[in-house]
Design an enzyme around this catalytic site. Structure first.
Site, PDB file in Angstrom:
ATOM      1  CG  HIS A  66      30.232  15.639 -62.069  1.00 29.93           C
ATOM      2  ND1 HIS A  66      31.218  16.156 -61.268  1.00 29.93           N
ATOM      3  CD2 HIS A  66      30.543  14.335 -62.251  1.00 29.93           C
ATOM      4  CE1 HIS A  66      32.087  15.206 -60.973  1.00 29.93           C
ATOM      5  NE2 HIS A  66      31.698  14.081 -61.542  1.00 29.93           N
ATOM      6  CG  HIS A  68      30.654   9.507 -63.932  1.00 29.87           C
ATOM      7  ND1 HIS A  68      31.957   9.655 -64.359  1.00 29.87           N
ATOM      8  CD2 HIS A  68      30.541  10.232 -62.792  1.00 29.87           C
ATOM      9  CE1 HIS A  68      32.615  10.431 -63.500  1.00 29.87           C
ATOM     10  NE2 HIS A  68      31.776  10.797 -62.543  1.00 29.87           N
ATOM     11  CG  LEU A  69      26.140   9.803 -69.924  1.00 24.49           C
ATOM     12  CD1 LEU A  69      25.914  10.494 -71.264  1.00 24.49           C
ATOM     13  CD2 LEU A  69      24.809   9.446 -69.286  1.00 24.49           C
ATOM     14  NE  ARG A  70      30.178   4.412 -64.346  1.00 21.47           N
ATOM     15  CZ  ARG A  70      30.886   5.229 -63.588  1.00 21.47           C
ATOM     16  NH1 ARG A  70      31.853   5.953 -64.123  1.00 21.47           N
ATOM     17  NH2 ARG A  70      30.659   5.325 -62.301  1.00 21.47           N
ATOM     18  CG  ASN A 100      35.333   8.614 -65.228  1.00 19.77           C
ATOM     19  OD1 ASN A 100      34.336   9.001 -65.823  1.00 19.77           O
ATOM     20  ND2 ASN A 100      35.291   8.129 -64.000  1.00 19.77           N
ATOM     21  CG  ASP A 160      34.913  13.488 -61.769  1.00 19.80           C
ATOM     22  OD1 ASP A 160      35.125  14.045 -60.693  1.00 19.80           O
ATOM     23  OD2 ASP A 160      34.104  12.562 -61.911  1.00 19.80           O
ATOM     24  CG  ASN A 286      36.568   9.916 -54.180  1.00 24.17           C
ATOM     25  OD1 ASN A 286      36.768  10.542 -53.143  1.00 24.17           O
ATOM     26  ND2 ASN A 286      37.487   9.782 -55.115  1.00 24.17           N
ATOM     27  CG  ASP A 313      30.034  12.423 -58.940  1.00 21.40           C
ATOM     28  OD1 ASP A 313      30.335  11.848 -60.010  1.00 21.40           O
ATOM     29  OD2 ASP A 313      30.753  12.385 -57.927  1.00 21.40           O
ATOM     30  CG  HIS A 317      29.684   1.809 -59.726  1.00 20.60           C
ATOM     31  ND1 HIS A 317      30.831   1.760 -60.475  1.00 20.60           N
ATOM     32  CD2 HIS A 317      29.739   2.962 -59.032  1.00 20.60           C
ATOM     33  CE1 HIS A 317      31.554   2.845 -60.240  1.00 20.60           C
ATOM     34  NE2 HIS A 317      30.904   3.605 -59.370  1.00 20.60           N
TER      35      HIS A 317
END
Lengths: 451, 327
Positions: A66, A68-70, A100, A160, A286, A313, A317
Site C-alpha cells: 500500500h 502512494h507514489l503520486r 488514485n 483506495d 484516513n 499507506d 503531500h
C-alpha cells in the site's frame, strides 16, 4: 557486475551465517559463501564487496502492499523515482503503487506507465494496483482483465481513498477478479457515516469540535465484505484496518474459513487520536488515528496473525497541504522510511507481544508478497532464491528529521521522534540499492548511463 | 495569558480576574464619555472568515472604546479550500503591524493554528471557531450570571467571587455548539454545576467525559435541577432536513420537547435567569414570552459582551496580568 559477500549476518534474528550474492540470486550460504566468492586476484571480472554484518540482521526485502507514489499527476508530492528511492532506504524491494493517481490507474495504459517508470527508476520492484471502478467513482467496473493481462500484470485492485460502497458492485468485483487470481483491497469506509469526517469520533473529537469518523463506518463495511467474499467464494483484502471491532470481525471471519487478509499501518500501531489535540494536520490521516484501546487491539491482532501484514499507506503531500487549518489539510502521512523502525518499536521491542524478526519478515515481506502474488519477493533466504534482502542494525537508534528523509514530501508524524533499528543495506535482484544507510545514487546513475 | 483560545485554558484565578476587569470596564460604559486611552496607538485586527456581524461589532466597539485602531478584515467566502491560505493572511497582517488578531473561523482549531504555527507573534483572541470554542461568549455569560446570582443584580457584580454552587441548565444543539463547549469548560472552572439538555442526536459521542450532567428531558431537568440560570442554544432549522443531517423530525417537535415555552418558563424557580447567546429563533428554541420576560438577560448579555471583550483586549495588550507574567 558487483557481487556481495555478507559476513556473519543473523538471518531473521537467528544464527549468524555468510551469504554470497551473485548474478541476482543468493549464490551460496554459510561456510560455502566465502569459498564461492572469487578471490581478488585480478583474474576475475567480478568485483566482490565484502560487508561485515556481524551486528546486523538479514531479512528478505520488504514488500509494501500500500504505497502512494503520486505519479502521474502529483509529481510535486512524490514521483515513482523519489518514492521508490525512499522505499529502498526503508528496506523495501517491492512496492504496490496505489491507483488514485491523476489520471486514475484504471486502464492498462496507466498501470503500464507506472510499471515502466518503476523499471526505469531502478530502486525497487513496482507493482501497480489497478482501480476497481472507473475513475474511483464507484459506479462501473474498470477493465480489470486488461490491467491483469498488461505488462504490469496487476493482481491487486483497489479504489483506495474511496470505498467500493455499492454492495452489488463490490460483489461483482470480488467475483470477477477470480478469473486471473486477483484480489480486491477494500478501503472500508461507509461514506454516509463519514460525511465531512476529520478525525476519530470519540472523546477527543467531542472536545475539539471536529466532525467524527466513527469506528462503525469501517466495521460495517468489513463485516459486509467478508460475508460477500464467503458467499461468492472469493478472497478479499482489507486495507489499513484501524479499530478493535475490525480485528474482532476479521478474527471471526478467519475462524469461519473466509479467505480474508488484512493490513495495519505502522502509524495505527503507535499513534492515537490524542495526537490531534494540538490541531496539527500532520496527524490527519484516513482512517483516522484511533484510541489507545484500538492500538492495543491491532497490535494483538498483528501478533496473533489475525492481521496478516503491515502496509505503510505512505501518502506524501506537499507542505502547503499540511501548513494550514486542520479542516483544510490533506489526509495522510509518509511511512516508507519509518515503517520498519515503528514496527520494531511497537512489536519486536515490546515485551507484551511474542513478535520476533521472523514475524517481521512474515508480515512485511512474505505475506504481502503472497497477497499481491509477487512470486520473486518475500522468499526465504536460501541458496538459489532471488537476492532481495535487507540488512538491519537492531541496536541502532535514530531521530526522524523530515528534511533528511528521501521521500519528496515531509509530512511524517514522527518528526523528532527517536526510533529503534536502522536499515543499513538493501539489495534488490542482487544489486545494492542502499549501502551504509544511504541510497546509491552514483550506482544508479552509472547503470542508467550504461543502459 | 498570551492568547485567549479556549475557555478551558483559563484557571479559576485568570477567569475571575477577567470577570473583575470586566466589571471595571462595564462601570466606565455608563459614563457619558465611554472611551478610555488604554490601547492608544495599538492596532487590533478583526479577522472574520465567517459572517458574524454581532460578534464583530462587539469586538470593534470594545477595541475602539480602549482607543485602539481597528482593522476589519472580512474574508467571507475565503473558504478553507480556496483563495488565500490562512497562513498567507496571517503573514499579511503581521506585515501590516497588527498588535492583536481577533479571529472568527468556520474551521475548529484555526485560532490555535494561528497562535501556535509560528506564522505571527501577536496575541490571538478566538472569536469563535467551528464547533470548538467561543471563549468570550462564555466569559460574558459567566459575567452576567455572576452579576445576577452572586452580586444580587443591581450594583454589586460579585467582584472577586466565582460561581460556586450555581446550577446552570444549557439546552439545545450541543453537538454543533462552540458556546456549549466553552460554557461547560468555564462554568466548571468557576465551580458551577452544569446540566446539558438535548435530544440524543444533538449530543456528541464522548459527552459523558465532560464535567457536567446530561439529560434528554427538559421538563425533568427543570424540576430536578431547579436551575439558577437556563441558557437556550440556537437551533438551526436546516438541521432537521436530511441534507442537514436529519437530527430531529421537525421544528414543531423540537419546540414541543426542548423549547422554552410559557409553561416551562413558569416552572422555573423565581430567581432563575433566562439566557440566550443570540441570534434567537423565536418560536423554535425560545418563545417570545420567555425572551421578553423580565428575567431574560438576553439584551444585557450583548452589553456585557462589549465589556468582556474590552477586558480581554486590555489584559492581553496592556499587560497587567498578575496571574501569569508570560508577556
Amino acid at each position: 557486475m558487483t557481487s556481495y559477500l555478507i559476513r556473519a549476518a543473523s538471518v531473521l534474528g537467528g544464527e549468524r551465517t555468510d551469504l554470497y550474492l551473485a548474478d541476482g540470486v543468493i549464490a551460496a550460504l554459510g561456510p560455502d559463501a566465502a569459498a564461492a566468492a572469487p578471490r581478488g586476484d585480478g583474474g576475475s571480472a567480478v568485483e566482490v564487496v565484502e560487508i561485515d554484518a556481524s551486528t546486523l540482521i538479514a531479512l528478505p526485502g520488504l514488500v509494501d502492499l500500500h504505497t502512494h507514489l503520486r505519479e502521474p499527476g502529483r509529481e510535486d508530492a512524490e514521483t515513482v523515482a523519489s518514492g521508490t528511492r525512499a522505499a529502498a532506504v526503508g528496506g523495501f524491494t517491492c512496492v504496490h503503487a496505489m491507483a488514485n493517481t491523476d489520471p486514475v490507474a484504471d486502464t492498462a495504459g496507466v498501470v503500464e506507465q507506472v510499471w515502466r517508470l518503476g523499471q526505469d527508476a531502478g530502486w525497487a520492484q513496482v507493482r501497480p494496483v489497478g482501480a476497481v471502478t472507473v475513475g474511483l467513482r464507484g459506479e462501473q467496473l474498470a477493465e480489470l482483465g486488461a490491467m491483469a493481462d498488461s505488462a504490469a500484470a496487476v493482481r491487486v485492485f483497489s479504489d483506495d481513498g474511496m470505498c467500493v460502497h455499492d454492495p452489488v458492485l463490490m460483489r461483482r468485483a470480488l467475483e470477477y477478479v477470480k478469473a486471473f487470481d486477483g484480489v480486491v483491497a477494500q478501503h472500508a469506509q461507509e461514506p454516509r457515516l463519514t460525511a465531512g469526517a476529520l478525525m476519530h469520533e470519540g472523546v477527543v473529537s467531542a472536545a475539539l469540535g471536529l466532525t467524527g469518523w466513527p469506528a462503525v463506518a469501517e466495521e460495517a463495511i468489513i463485516a459486509r465484505d467478508v460475508l460477500l467474499a464467503e458467499h461468492v467464494g472469493s478472497r478479499v483484502h482489507i486495507c489499513h484496518l484501524s479499530t478493535a471491532g475490525s480485528v474482532d470481525i476479521i478474527r471471526w471471519a478467519k475462524a469461519r474459513g473466509i479467505d480474508v487478509t488484512a493490513e495495519v499501518t505502522p502509524h495505527h500501531l503507535v499513534l492515537t487520536d490524542e495526537a490531534v489535540r494540538g490541531y496539527d494536520p500532520q496527524f490527519k490521516v484516513n482512517p483516522p488515528l484511533r484510541t489507545a484501546a484500538d492500538v492495543a487491539a491491532v497490535r494483538a491482532g498483528l501478533a496473533d496473525g489475525t492481521i496478516d501484514i503491515v502496509a505503510t499507506d505512505h501518502a506524501p503531500h506537499p507542505d502547503e497541504d499540511k501548513d494550514c487549518e486542520f479542516a483544510a489539510a490533506a489526509m495522510g502521512m509518509t511511512g516508507l522510511e519509518t515503517a520498519l523502525s515503528v514496527v520494531v518499536e511497537a512489536m519486536v521491542n515490546n515485551p507484551d507481544h511474542d513478535f520476533g524478526w521472523a514475524d517481521v519478515a512474515r508480515t512485511m515481506s512474505a505475506a504481502p508478497a503472497a497477497i499481491g502474488r509477487v512470486s520473486e519477493q518475500g522468499r526465504p533466504l536460501e541458496v538459489g532464491e532471488p537476492a532481495n534482502l535487507v540488512l538491519v542494525d537492531p541496536e541502532a537508534t535514530w531521530t526522524v528529521d523530515p528534511p533528511a528523509l528521501r521521500t519528496a514530501s515531509s509530512n511524517t508524524p514522527f518528526a523528532q521522534r527517536e526510533l529503534p533499528a536502522r536499515v543499513v543495506a538493501t539489495f534488490w535482484r542482487g544489486a545494492a540499492t542502499v549501502l551504509d544507510g544511504a541510497p546509491r545514487e552514483a550506482l544508479r546513475e552509472r547503470a542508467g548511463a550504461g543502459a | 495569558m498570551r492568547h485567549l483560545l479556549s475557555a478551558g485554558d483559563l484557571s479559576r484565578a485568570e477567569a475571575v480576574e477577567i470577570l473583575d476587569t470586566t466589571s471595571t470596564m462595564a462601570a466606565t460604559q455608563s459614563r457619558e464619555i465611554k472611551k478610555l486611552p488604554a490601547l492608544r496607538g495599538l492596532t487590533v485586527v478583526n479577522l472574520f472568515f465567517e459572517d458574524s456581524t454581532r460578534t464583530r461589532i462587539s469586538f470593534e466597539a470594545a477595541a475602539k472604546r480602549l482607543s485602539a485602531d481597528v482593522i476589519n478584515f472580512s474574508a467571507k467566502g475565503s473558504s478553507v479550500s480556496k483563495g488565500e491560505s490562512l497562513k498567507d493572511t496571517a503573514l499579511t497582517l503581521a506585515a501590516m503591524g497588527a498588535d492583536a488578531v481577533v479571529i472568527r473561523h468556520q474551521a475548529s482549531g484555526a485560532p490555535h493554528r494561528l497562535a501556535t504555527s509560528g506564522w505571527i507573534r501577536t496575541p490571538v483572541v478566538n472569536a469563535g471557531d467551528g464547533m470548538h470554542q467561543h471563549p468570550t461568549q462564555a466569559l460574558l455569560d459567566a459575567f452576567t450570571m455572576r452579576r445576577h446570582l452572586v452580586g444580587g443584580g443591581e450594583g454589586g457584580d460579585g467582584v472577586g467571587e466565582d460561581l460556586t454552587g450555581a446550577k446552570v441548565v444549557i439546552v439545545g444543539d450541543v453537538l454543533h455548539s462552540r458556546v456549549a463547549r466553552s460554557n461547560v469548560d468555564l462554568l466548571h472552572t468557576l465551580g458551577a454545576h452544569v446540566t446539558l439538555v438535548a435530544p440524543p442526536t444533538l449530543l456528541p459521542v464522548g459527552v459523558d467525559t465532560w464535567p457536567c450532567a446530561v439529560s434528554y428531558d427538559l421538563d425533568a431537568s427543570i424540576a430536578d435541577v431547579r436551575p439558577d440560570a437556563i441558557m437556550m442554544l440556537r437551533v438551526q432549522r436546516e438541521r432537521m432536513s436530511s441534507a442537514g443531517g436529519g437530527f430531529f423530525p421537525s421544528p414543531m417537535e423540537y419546540s414541543r420537547r426542548y423549547g422554552l415555552d410559557g409553561t416551562r418558563l413558569a416552572a422555573l424557580p423565581e430567581h432563575c435567569v433566562v439566557m440566550h447567546p443570540g441570534p434567537m429563533n423565536r418560536g423554535l428554541e425560545i418563545s417570545a414570552k420567555a425572551a421578553d420576560s423580565p428575567r431574560s438577560t438576553i439584551v444585557e448579555q450583548v452589553a456585557n459582551g462589549v465589556a468582556v471583550r474590552m477586558a480581554v483586549l486590555y489584559l492581553l495588550l496592556a499587560g497587567g496580568t498578575p496571574t501569569e507574567g508570560s508577556r
